[in-house]
Scaffold this active site. Sequence first.
Site, mmCIF file in Angstrom:
data_model
loop_
_atom_site.group_PDB
_atom_site.id
_atom_site.type_symbol
_atom_site.label_atom_id
_atom_site.label_comp_id
_atom_site.label_asym_id
_atom_site.label_seq_id
_atom_site.Cartn_x
_atom_site.Cartn_y
_atom_site.Cartn_z
ATOM 1 N N GLU A 1 -6.155 -8.032 0.604
ATOM 2 C CA GLU A 1 -6.705 -7.726 1.934
ATOM 3 C C GLU A 1 -8.165 -7.347 1.770
ATOM 4 O O GLU A 1 -8.525 -6.655 0.812
ATOM 5 C CB GLU A 1 -5.996 -6.527 2.590
ATOM 6 C CG GLU A 1 -4.599 -6.806 3.075
ATOM 7 C CD GLU A 1 -3.957 -5.583 3.733
ATOM 8 O OE1 GLU A 1 -4.695 -4.694 4.217
ATOM 9 O OE2 GLU A 1 -2.725 -5.528 3.742
ATOM 10 N N GLU B 1 0.796 -1.239 0.000
ATOM 11 C CA GLU B 1 0.000 0.000 0.000
ATOM 12 C C GLU B 1 0.822 1.281 0.000
ATOM 13 O O GLU B 1 0.848 2.022 0.988
ATOM 14 C CB GLU B 1 -0.946 0.034 1.206
ATOM 15 C CG GLU B 1 -2.155 -0.810 1.032
ATOM 16 C CD GLU B 1 -3.224 -0.532 2.105
ATOM 17 O OE1 GLU B 1 -3.193 0.528 2.749
ATOM 18 O OE2 GLU B 1 -4.100 -1.402 2.260
HETATM 19 C C1 GCO Z 1 -3.844 -1.548 5.361
HETATM 20 C C2 GCO Z 1 -2.859 -2.374 5.988
HETATM 21 C C3 GCO Z 1 -3.328 -3.181 7.154
HETATM 22 C C4 GCO Z 1 -4.409 -2.570 8.002
HETATM 23 C C5 GCO Z 1 -5.773 -2.876 7.477
HETATM 24 C C6 GCO Z 1 -6.896 -2.289 8.283
HETATM 25 O O1 GCO Z 1 -4.406 -1.988 4.392
HETATM 26 O O2 GCO Z 1 -4.090 -0.441 5.815
HETATM 27 O O3 GCO Z 1 -2.294 -3.190 5.036
HETATM 28 O O4 GCO Z 1 -2.137 -3.273 7.847
HETATM 29 O O5 GCO Z 1 -4.324 -3.019 9.299
HETATM 30 O O6 GCO Z 1 -5.888 -2.362 6.212
HETATM 31 O O7 GCO Z 1 -6.787 -0.905 8.348
#
Ligand code: GCO
Length: 501
Positions: free
Chosen positions: A407, A210
Site C-alpha cells: 500500500e 497491518e
Molecule cells: C491502512 C489500511 C487502509 C487505509 C489506508 C489509508 O493501511 O491503514 O490498510 O485500509 O485505508 O492505509 O489510511
Amino acid sequence: MSAPRPAATSRRGFLAQGLGLTAATLAAPALNLVGREKESTAAPLPASFPPDFEWAVATAAIQVEGAAREDGRGDSIWDTFCREPGRIADGGTVDVSCDHYHRFAADIALMAELGVKHYRFSIAWPRIIPEGRGAVNEKGVDFYRRLVDCLRDHGITPHATLYHWDLPQALQDRYAGWQSREVAQDFADYATAVVSRLGDRIDRWMPLNEIATFAYYSGYAVGRTPPHAPGIALATPREQSQIIHHTLLAHGLACQAIRAASPRPCRIAGAENFESCVPIIETPEHIEAAKKAFADSFVNGAILHPLLHGRWDSAWAELHRERLPEVAEGDWRTIAQPLDELGFNCYTGGYFKASSQGRGYESIAIPAGYPKGGLPWLNIIPEAPYWGIRLVSEAFNAPHLPIFISENGLSDSATADASGLVSDIDRIAYSRAYLRQILRAKQEGYPVSGYYHWSFLDNFEWSEGYTKRFGLVHVDFTSQRRTPKLGYHWYRETIRAGHAL
Ligand code: GCO
C-alpha cells in the site's frame, strides 16, 4: 561506527541476474552499486522497473463493498462501530460504501484500462462465515468467485487478504474478539473455508493486514485517535501486547491452514506497516543510528521479527521486557511459518540522527507545518520505502525475501473542475517521489517486486468516514459515478513507461 553491511553477495547476485551478468562480474568490494555506474566496465543501472514488476492497486472489503446485509453477510465490528454516535467523522456507514459488490465488473474494466496486472482486495470474514465460526455462507463465496473470474478475464492476478479489520461481530460478542486466544483457531478455520473453495482461482494470500494498526496504534492501545472498532483501550502495555500475540498466533495457524487447503502451490505474504527509520543525512553514523532505531522499534520487534523469524530478537526483548505478553508452550513453533514474500504498507516513516546519548540515536520531531498527505499521521517521507526495504534486509536479516509495497498513497485535497476532472497533483507528486526511492532500492539490488497503490477508489476511510479520498478514481457517493482522476492517468503512463514519470 562502521557503515552497515548490506547483504552484498545476495544483492549483487540479484542485480547481476536482472542484468544478465554473473555475480562475479559485479565482484566485491563494490558495496555501493550505484557508484559502479561510473566505472567503464560496469553495466548501466536499469532506469526502469523490470517487465515482471507488479504494478497494482489495492482496496479492502469493508471500505468498498457495501451490500452489508445482502446474500447472508453477518455484521462485522465496523458495522456496529459505525452505528455508535460520534465514532465516524461524517456519520458514514459501510452499508453502501462504493457499492463495489454490485459494480465490480465496471470497476475491474477501469482497472484493466489503467494497465495494472495485479489487484489486492480483501475477503470479508462475515460474508463467508456470518457467525465467525461454524456454517459457511456459500453465497458469500460465490461473490468472490465472480470477482476473481472477472479479474482473470481481464488478465489481472488476484491477491487476497483474509483479514482487513472486519471481525465478525459475533466473535466480539462471544469472547471479546482479539482479546481471546480462541480467535486464532477460528481465523484458521475461516482460512480453510476460503482456500478450500477459492484456492483453485487464487494463489497469492495475505492472512492479516497491518497488525500494528488494528491491534495496537488504532486498536487496543488507542494511541491514534479517533480509534478504530471495537473502540476498546486496554490499560496496560502487557495487555496490549497480548492482543498482538493473538494476531501472530492467528497468522501462524492461518499459514498452516492455507498451505494445507490450497489445491496448488501458493504464495503467502505479510502486509505490515512496520516503522521505517530514515537517516536524516546518509552518512555512516546516521545510517547506523537509523538501523538501531529500526531494530529497537516496539512494533517492528513485536510483529515483524516474529513474522520473519518466528521469535523475538533477544536484545529487543530485553529492551521491552516490561511489556512482553504471555507466550504459551509451542506458540513460537506455530508462528514460525515461512513467508514467501513480505508486503510493506508504506505511507510514512520517521527521520533519525546519531546521538551520543541513550541508545545512540534520536528521533527528529516533525515540526508543525511539515507536509502531510491529508491526515495528521501521514507525514510525507519519500525515503521511507527505500529505508524500510533496506533495513528489513539488513537489520532483520532477510536479504532474500521478496518485498513489495502493498500500500502507498494519500488523501488528496483536490476538487473536481468544471469538466469533472480532479487534478490530484498532491497524489502524483507524492507517488512519484516514493516510486523513485523504490526504484533506487531495486537498482541497488534489493528484491523489490511490486507497487500497490492505495487505493483504486475513494472509499470508507475508517473513523474519517468518507471525508478522506485515497482513490485514483473519484467516487461520487450519491450517484456512485466513477471519474478517473489526473493521478489515474499519471499512473497509467508510469506503468507504461516502467518508471515514475
Ligand atoms: C491502512 C489500511 C487502509 C487505509 C489506508 C489509508 O493501511 O491503514 O490498510 O485500509 O485505508 O492505509 O489510511
